[in-house]
Design an enzyme around this catalytic site. Structure first.
Site, PDB file in Angstrom:
ATOM      1  N   HIS B 264      11.016 -14.291 -14.698  1.00 18.69           N
ATOM      2  CA  HIS B 264      10.424 -13.594 -13.556  1.00 18.69           C
ATOM      3  C   HIS B 264       8.918 -13.440 -13.687  1.00 18.69           C
ATOM      4  O   HIS B 264       8.172 -13.811 -12.784  1.00 18.69           O
ATOM      5  CB  HIS B 264      11.053 -12.208 -13.381  1.00 18.69           C
ATOM      6  CG  HIS B 264      10.280 -11.331 -12.450  1.00 18.69           C
ATOM      7  ND1 HIS B 264      10.341 -11.462 -11.088  1.00 18.69           N
ATOM      8  CD2 HIS B 264       9.382 -10.339 -12.697  1.00 18.69           C
ATOM      9  CE1 HIS B 264       9.524 -10.595 -10.525  1.00 18.69           C
ATOM     10  NE2 HIS B 264       8.930  -9.895 -11.469  1.00 18.69           N
ATOM     11  N   GLU B 414       7.433   6.297   9.606  1.00 19.01           N
ATOM     12  CA  GLU B 414       5.981   6.359   9.433  1.00 19.01           C
ATOM     13  C   GLU B 414       5.465   5.186   8.611  1.00 19.01           C
ATOM     14  O   GLU B 414       4.446   4.569   8.947  1.00 19.01           O
ATOM     15  CB  GLU B 414       5.579   7.674   8.746  1.00 19.01           C
ATOM     16  CG  GLU B 414       5.941   8.941   9.500  1.00 19.01           C
ATOM     17  CD  GLU B 414       7.376   9.383   9.270  1.00 19.01           C
ATOM     18  OE1 GLU B 414       8.082   8.769   8.427  1.00 19.01           O
ATOM     19  OE2 GLU B 414       7.812  10.343   9.927  1.00 19.01           O
ATOM     20  N   HIS B 476       5.612  21.178   6.035  1.00 18.02           N
ATOM     21  CA  HIS B 476       4.879  20.461   7.080  1.00 18.02           C
ATOM     22  C   HIS B 476       3.374  20.728   7.043  1.00 18.02           C
ATOM     23  O   HIS B 476       2.651  20.201   7.886  1.00 18.02           O
ATOM     24  CB  HIS B 476       5.446  20.836   8.454  1.00 18.02           C
ATOM     25  CG  HIS B 476       6.757  20.162   8.760  1.00 18.02           C
ATOM     26  ND1 HIS B 476       7.836  20.245   7.919  1.00 18.02           N
ATOM     27  CD2 HIS B 476       7.148  19.366   9.791  1.00 18.02           C
ATOM     28  CE1 HIS B 476       8.842  19.549   8.438  1.00 18.02           C
ATOM     29  NE2 HIS B 476       8.444  19.014   9.570  1.00 18.02           N
TER      30      HIS B 476
END
Lengths: 665, 665
Positions: B264, B414, B476
């Site tokens: 990888h 978002e 918030h």
């Protein structure tokens, strides 16, 4: 648990109690979200009166079922349930003062404020992911202490928002992969989001999506008590986690406004509430619950009293060592003797003075710590070999049906990892740590914020912590990340300079019960700087004079992590020019800011020229160097090249540090 | 496009060219990721030789197919393809200097470094989400100018990491919802992640998951040329986006190491590369591609030359207004006259002096701007009515099959919104803006970082910007967010104090081609402070003296946004005590830091006591107030209560500002 429906009040009355408390409290507060508590009142009533194992008088009972209101804006559902079922800290005054200063009933449920909030929710998708941590912790506890000690479900109420947030995918795929069959998600499938109909922004077949992640699924009418009960009963017997899509009408009970985004996030208004009272035949004054209804709810709150006593008897009957370990880890106390291992490690490092990357020092520290502290649970977001987070003591890895191990392959799910770790920490019994690159702390930041807000002991192992990672280039080189972590309240951000400081940082973090800790760790090798063993934890002071000036100090060089050795080089360059400079190692700003004014002044050197160096954003360093000092660091993004070339290219060198000091003398 | 297979070299040889360039470059760099380029060499060969519409000599052709290497660690795939097909900026020296300072071939593909990188990738999940923006932009351009002008596919190479990241769910559900049928994802289904087998951390049925999101799906052998070709051909004709699960062997071509995580992310080593050369019958020296193979690849790089000429003819034949609009927006130039609208707005506000929240001022500004600038594309992450991001000019909303509108309901996504906006901006033709609450900038931060790193003109409308949001509480209320945004390079962070500054901020943002802009906007109403019209854009200076001291200045009060009016109150309190204070409005730190030393000194007031006030984290303000100044702001998390109560509770008041100044005089 599945029988014992209340006899003295109807289901409709009990659900109405939730709905009217919600309507009335939101109306009085002039703000809040009535749509969800009203829409999910029927589901919650069935869950709490027939299934949920809890004891309102013992909110922290370790083997209680967990209830996660992932759609946290519907907080009045939780507060109404808490009051109705008889939690001592949720009396009617709390309901009447919803969203007011000094009351526990915050706009969104806050862990530590109300005792029936198993986690803080509101930022969407966090709760459902915490729940994976709860369910995983339950299985891990059962593997350790038996099903008689740990045997509880984790129920989640999630809305469309939770399921649209990307973190939910990380949650459900991990839960499906690990076959966490005691996790049950009740999806408030109301077809409404804030902008309007969910059809504005989504066309998902959620049941098919969950099934693709290895979940059982069911679709029910979320207002039909028997459908609700049957679906929950089936979910409890499933061999996979279960999604129950509860088709509901948002704001159910508001005759004119229900079914629309208008009831999502605003008071209904007096007229609509009156109409609701008329329609429901609910003639009671605001905040008044008739006695027969309240009594029925209070009975629900005590349904598991006997079960809890039986459980306690089983705990008491555990073998002494198991019992002690269970109680100790539940209380979050660390085992005896672990700090002796810390001291031995520090002494060994100071004697042997290895040149290792702090990520490797972290692995060595974790080997010692995980061996001494069995409740530490490691993991990585698919960077195990780079973060060096795995240890011998953590083997074997956790897998479906195999929960005795202590290492979690979180997959490429940084955000999910952090939120799952929050669940593990909140559940009790475990201290989680998880690794990723420092730059990918950007991905997990919203969950790290929740660790901080809930003051949870979660450890973030963040390696490859600067342009020092080299060739991977600008996408992988953190610049702004450390400033963000430092600006987050309740969070300790460590950037240790060597293996001794690395272990000291872990020691502080493990002793800190007031929030998460982050460890910014180098990819590249660093010399041991603490070459004399000191039993004191100097890192706990946040900053300290690593090398005092030879003569009266003229310059203070401030540095963290991989740049501390550079500052020592600069000190020599300055000494060669006759300038006396001290080097301050500053592994943790937050702890330094908590020291006495005198100590801070002594470390920073009053009146000295101050130069800071850190191969990250310079943002914030003016706190220590002031308007006249210099900060050597990054002001733009990095580049792709070997690390030594990048340091030279960006002018982060001992010469630059010395020159900045000389220019200010 | 589907015929014209190369005649002079075999498929195996062409794929080997990719594989050996990758092996050799990574070996020489001593770092890099060979597994993916080798595993996906067959898929890439078929795509680039038979399907992809591109012209290596015209890398920015507007109607080219987009190719997004979402698994950006496989950058050598892109660089090899670029060299082989004949991009001028990707000669063999670039390949030989992979990951070296001063070369374009960075560790991960960087937009603006190599001309064949349509976006910067590496942080997993970003590319696949940018691709949604590309596909959406293509459909929107087609709706505006016709399929003769915009008719291209967006191909994505994604790995397991991209699909495990949560943002991928936001991407695929939005793409499925909007039926973006020209988006085709080629999943490198190699069963390997960094920790080992993907079975360590995932059990998903990816095809079922994508199908649940409205995608077509196919499973193929990713090393069988005809299966690859047939699947791509079918995907191009689907009426939905398509996932093609390409079962591959990671590191295919490395005889001993293939199929394991060992290939990888590390060089294969000389022995394994020699074994690979023997196995593939590839006797050529490192970095040497035999002429017949290189010629065949170069033919592929010119396959669309005629098609591009035909397209240019169609553009030239557009009606004059459409042609002008197309060319103007492609070049990123704004339309004539828009700044007159800005001036008229500012004059009107200064005359009318409304008391409005800056989020409302933003809406009023956007009404004006979106009417004047048709390439502006609005949206919100399901907070349209709170962010106030919709305008008359943006109607109707974008929906599946209806792409003429200018408003996107991004859903509660978002992070996805931000990365889709990056795609819209990168595609060309559009200026995206999108709204959420400031606190949820935490969720989208990793994508905002990509806006900044790629220097894209993306506008972030971030409302409810402090404890001033009130009752929603600590979850918030942003505290640390603004510090993080300010610490992010190339990013302008505006916190305007009134409607005039709000419009000025938008003006600066639209004129700025070097990165994203963030607007932190209040929920609560604020007075107009700029009551005298000034044609100059004062916000463009970052900070300015809003109200000079009456007499010789003793104190400078620094404030942003909603706290500027508080500073003006404090100024009066100080005046009442005979202290002359100036008030500086500081809407944008980054712009202020770019001003001359003299201007900055004049604004800040040399030798004055300095007090800053901002209802957010105090972190970083020492840059302006120094060691002796005061910062009035938040040092912990917020609380749930009406806004005015919170300001008083946290001591963010005019009295506190005045007292802090007095204490320092």
């Amino acid at each position: 648990m599945t029988a014992a429906a209340p006899s003295t009040a109807t289901h409709a009355e009990m659900a109405s109690a939730i709905r009217f408390l919600s309507m009335d409290a939101i109306e009085k507060a002039k703000s809040g979200h009535p749509g969800m508590p009203m829409g999910m009142a029927d589901v919650a009533t069935i869950l709490f009166t027939r299934f949920l194992k809890f004891d309102a008088k013992s909110p922290k009972w370790a083997d209680r079922d967990r209830f996660v209101l992932s759609a946290g804006h519907g907080s009045m559902l939780l507060y109404a349930l808490g009051y109705l079922t008889g939690y001592d800290d949720l009396d009617i005054e709390q309901i009447k003062n919803f969203r007011q200063l000094g009351y526990r009933t915050a706009g969104h449920p806050e862990f530590g404020h109300v005792s029936n909030a198993d986690t803080t929710t509101g930022p969407l998708g966090q709760g459902i992911t915490n729940a994976v941590g709860f369910a995983l912790a339950e299985a891990m506890q059962a593997a350790r202490y038996g099903a008689g000690i740990s045997n509880h479900y984790t129920y989640v109420v999630a809305g469309d928002g939770c399921l649209m947030e990307g973190i939910s995918q990380e949650a459900i795929t991990l839960a499906g992969h690990l076959k966490l069959n005691k996790m049950i998600v009740l999806w408030d499938d109301n077809h409404i989001c804030i902008d309007g109909d969910t059809a504005l922004s989504t066309s998902d077949d959620q049941c098919a999506r969950f099934a693709a992640a290895g979940w059982a699924t069911a679709k029910i009418d979320g207002h039909d008590p028997e459908q609700i009960a049957a679906a929950i009963a089936a979910a409890r017997n499933a061999d996979k986690p279960t999604l129950i899509a509860c088709r509901t009408v948002i704001g159910k009970g508001a005759p004119n406004k229900c079914g629309s985004e208008k009831v999502h996030g605003a008071p209904l208004g007096a007229d609509e509430i009156k109409a609701a009272r008329d329609a429901a035949n609910w003639p009671y004054e605001p905040f008044v619950i008739p006695e027969h209804v309240l009594n029925a709810w209070r009975v629900a709150g005590t349904r598991a009293t006997d079960e809890r006593a039986d459980w306690q008897a089983r705990v008491d009957a555990l073998a002494p060592a198991a019992k002690a370990a269970f109680n100790r880890t539940q209380e979050g106390r660390l085992p005896d003797g672990w700090q002796a291992a810390v001291q031995a490690f520090k002494a060994k490092i100071s004697a042997e003075q290895p040149k290792v990357a702090t990520r490797k020092a972290s692995q060595d520290a974790l080997e010692v710590l995980t061996a001494a502290i069995p409740e530490m649970i490691g993991g990585s977001a698919d960077l195990t070999h780079s973060n060096l987070t795995n240890t011998k003591a953590c083997a074997p890895s956790i897998a479906a049906g195999a929960f005795a191990g202590r290492y979690i392959h979180y997959g490429i799910r940084e955000h999910g990892m952090a939120a799952v770790m929050n669940g593990l920490a909140l559940h009790g019994g475990f201290i989680p740590y998880g690794g990723t690159f420092l730059i990918f702390a950007n991905y997990l930041w919203p969950a790290l914020r929740m660790s901080a807000l809930m003051e949870q002991r979660v450890l973030y192992v963040l390696t490859h912590d600067s342009i020092g990672l080299g060739e991977d280039g600008p996408t992988h080189q953190p610049i702004e990340t450390i400033a963000a972590l430092r600006a987050t309240p309740n969070t300790l951000v460590f950037r240790p300079a060597d293996a001794v400081e690395t272990m000291e940082a872990y020691e502080v973090a493990l002793l800190n019960h007031k929030g998460p800790s982050c460890f910014a760790l180098s990819r590249q090798n660093l010399p041991t700087l603490r070459t004399t063993h000191n039993a004191d934890n100097l890192t706990a002071k946040g900053a300290y004079v690593l090398s005092e000036a030879d003569g009266k100090r003229q310059v203070t060089l401030l540095a963290t992590g991989s740049e501390v050795s550079m500052a020592l080089e600069a000190q020599k360059l300055l000494a060669a020019k006759g300038v006396a400079a001290a080097v301050v190692s500053m592994p943790c700003w937050e702890l330094f800011d908590q020291q006495s004014k005198e100590y801070r002044a002594e470390v920073l050197g009053e009146g000295c020229v101050r130069v800071a160096v850190e191969a990250l954003s310079t943002f914030g360093w003016e706190r220590y160097v002031g308007l006249d000092g210099a900060v050597i660091g990054m002001t733009g993004f990095g580049a792709s090249a070997p690390a030594d070339k990048l340091y030279a290219h960006f002018g982060i060198t001992a010469d630059a540090v010395a020159d900045a000091a000389l220019a200010r003398l």
